[in-house]
Structure formats: C-alpha cells, structure tokens
Design an enzyme around this catalytic site. Structure first.
Site, PDB file in Angstrom:
ATOM      1  N   CYS A  78       1.260   0.266  -6.393  1.00  0.00           N
ATOM      2  CA  CYS A  78       0.636   0.929  -5.737  1.00  0.00           C
ATOM      3  C   CYS A  78      -0.663   0.045  -5.208  1.00  0.00           C
ATOM      4  O   CYS A  78      -1.277  -0.364  -6.038  1.00  0.00           O
ATOM      5  CB  CYS A  78      -0.139   2.326  -6.634  1.00  0.00           C
ATOM      6  SG  CYS A  78      -1.270   3.322  -5.624  1.00  0.00           S
TER       7      CYS A  78
ATOM      8  N   CYS B 152      -2.495   5.084   1.792  1.00  0.00           N
ATOM      9  CA  CYS B 152      -1.284   4.424   0.978  1.00  0.00           C
ATOM     10  C   CYS B 152      -1.238   3.095   1.213  1.00  0.00           C
ATOM     11  O   CYS B 152      -0.633   2.720   2.332  1.00  0.00           O
ATOM     12  CB  CYS B 152       0.073   5.268   1.198  1.00  0.00           C
ATOM     13  SG  CYS B 152       1.257   4.624   0.350  1.00  0.00           S
TER      14      CYS B 152
END
Length: 288
Positions: free
Chosen positions: A84, A217
């Site tokens: 991530c 993101c």
C-alpha cells in the site's frame, strides 16, 4: 476469532490516525502481538465509518528481524493485503515518530523489505517493482470496451485511460469492472486516469477490500506511471492528481529497467487516541 473474544482485549486500545493524500489509516503498535489474533475483526470494526473510528484500512506495526519494523495491511473487509503506497508512507511516519526516531526507515512487508525516507510531514517510499505488466488489455462489459493495463504491484491493478474522469459515473462502473470475469479469481483494483501531459496525470481509484472509491491510491499511481511509461506515453517523474486533490509523485529510472521505484507525498499524523471496547460492539446483527 469470535466477537466474544474481542471482549478480552485490554481497554483502552491506543491508536494513531494518519492520512496520506486523504487515504486514512488506523495504526496499532502490535510489537507484542497482542492484536494479532483479533486483527481481521479489529479491521472490520475499527475501520467502519460512523460506527467506530473509521478508516480506509488498518495497519499493524510489528517487530522485524530484517528491518526497522514489520508492517501488515488489512482492509476494512478484514482481508490482509500485500502492499500500500499511501499506507506505507503512514507506517513510515508512525515508525519515525513513535518507534525509532530515524529519518531512514526500512519496513518488512509480505512481499519484501522496502525503504522509506521521512521528510518532515511527507515521506518518500520505495515500492516493490511490478512482477507483471500487461499492456492494452481489452475487457468488454455492458457492450463497452475498456482498454487498459493490468499491473501486479503486490496486488493487481487495472489502469484504464478515460476522458473527463471527474464527471463520469466512476464508482458504479468500477464496482462492476472490479469483479469482471477477465480479472478473476481475485478481481483487481480499478483506476481510471486522464493524462494532461507526459508527466502529469489525473486519476480516480476504486479499491477492492474497501469496495468503494478512495480519495487516493499510491500503488495505483505507481501502476499507472509504470504502465504508461512502458506504453511509451509518459516520462518519470510523474505527478498525479488523485480525487483528493493532494498530489503524489512517482519516481523511477527510465534507463535502468525502472530501477528502484519511489512514491512521494504527504503523510500526516491526524491524531492519537484511545478506543474503548465499545468501538468494537453495538453494530447491527447483520454487520459482517
């Protein structure tokens, strides 16, 4: 682990809330592994907006024999995932603030050790290089062709060039596309992007596990930067404008088969707090 077992956790539960490009995370110090048996349920409950603290994901910071810390990422649906970009920057800033006051941090993840450099309230984070990049894949859905790039950066990302991405019905389209037969078995994170220059890209992201649009993101930006570069349409460093409006930049070396890939952007400590056990209960009976 049953819900009843959550009652055995010590109260209160200290946590930190961090935000990177408006992608927010609850971070728990799990170096004594006290939260490990309950990790999935904790993510489901603590990340539930309006019911509890609310976040896009849960991060566990643990001891590592290979790096400064080990990092585990868990989605609000309770499923652990591999990498991530925004969460990694939050984890690095947390580590710098509360674990080891070093500017240079190494973090062990499920798919390898990465480096991070803390720059005041922003972080420059190394991401793992893509293990697979497939360009210009066509998926037909509802009579429309979606032509994009499928990139594996820890997790799968399908990056689709579109016009006027701020105006389109992105969430409903992405929700169906995320489960498309061509992206099975696990589906993919969906990103629609719009290039305004060879080094400037607007992007919107729908993340599996969250099962909704997130305001940014980081690994989606990396996937888009790498795939558009491989497609001959972008040059690093690439600056992204996510839905949050808070910029992110992706850096890699064009002449060395990408070299090391870095994602740079803000990583803000929003607050530190203590959750009571009531944050884990009081949910409707049909809550997953």
């Amino acid at each position: 682990m049953s819900l009843a077992k959550l009652e055995t956790l010590d109260e209160p539960i200290p946590f930190a809330k961090l935000s990177a490009s408006a992608n927010d995370f609850i971070v728990l110090d799990n170096r004594d592994h006290s939260f490990s048996p309950a990790a999935s349920l904790l993510a489901k409950r603590l990340c539930a907006r309006r019911y509890s603290a609310g976040a896009d994901g849960l991060i566990l910071v643990e001891k590592s024999q290979r790096a400064t810390v080990k990092i585990r990422y868990i989605n609000p649906d309770g499923e652990e995932f591999n990498t991530c970009g925004n969460g990694g920057r939050c984890a690095a800033r947390y580590t710098h603030l509360f674990v080891k006051n070093d500017r240079l941090i190494t973090m062990e993840t499920n798919i390898g050790v990465v480096k991070a450099e803390v720059l005041d309230k922003s972080v420059r984070l190394q991401l793992v290089n893509p293990t697979d990049v497939r360009l210009n894949i066509e998926i037909v859905m509802d009579g429309e062709i979606f032509k994009g790039h499928l990139v594996q950066v820890g997790d799968p990302h399908f990056c689709v060039p579109r016009k006027n991405i701020r105006q389109i019905d992105f969430v409903n389209i992405a929700r169906k596309l995320r489960h498309h037969e061509a992206l099975k078995p696990g589906g993919a994170n969906i990103h629609f992007f719009e290039q305004t220059a060879r080094d400037q890209i607007k992007i919107r992201s729908f993340e599996r596990g969250v099962e909704n649009e997130t305001l940014a993101c980081g690994s989606g930006c990396v996937s888009t930067a790498v795939s558009t570069f491989r497609d001959g349409k972008s040059d690093p460093p690439v600056t992204f404008e996510p839905q949050s409006g808070i910029p992110l930049s992706v850096h890699f070396h064009p002449a060395e088969d990408l070299g090391e890939i870095y994602l740079q952007g803000d990583a803000r400590l929003v607050y530190r707090g203590e959750a009571t056990l009531e944050a884990l209960f009081g949910f409707p009976e049909n809550f997953s």
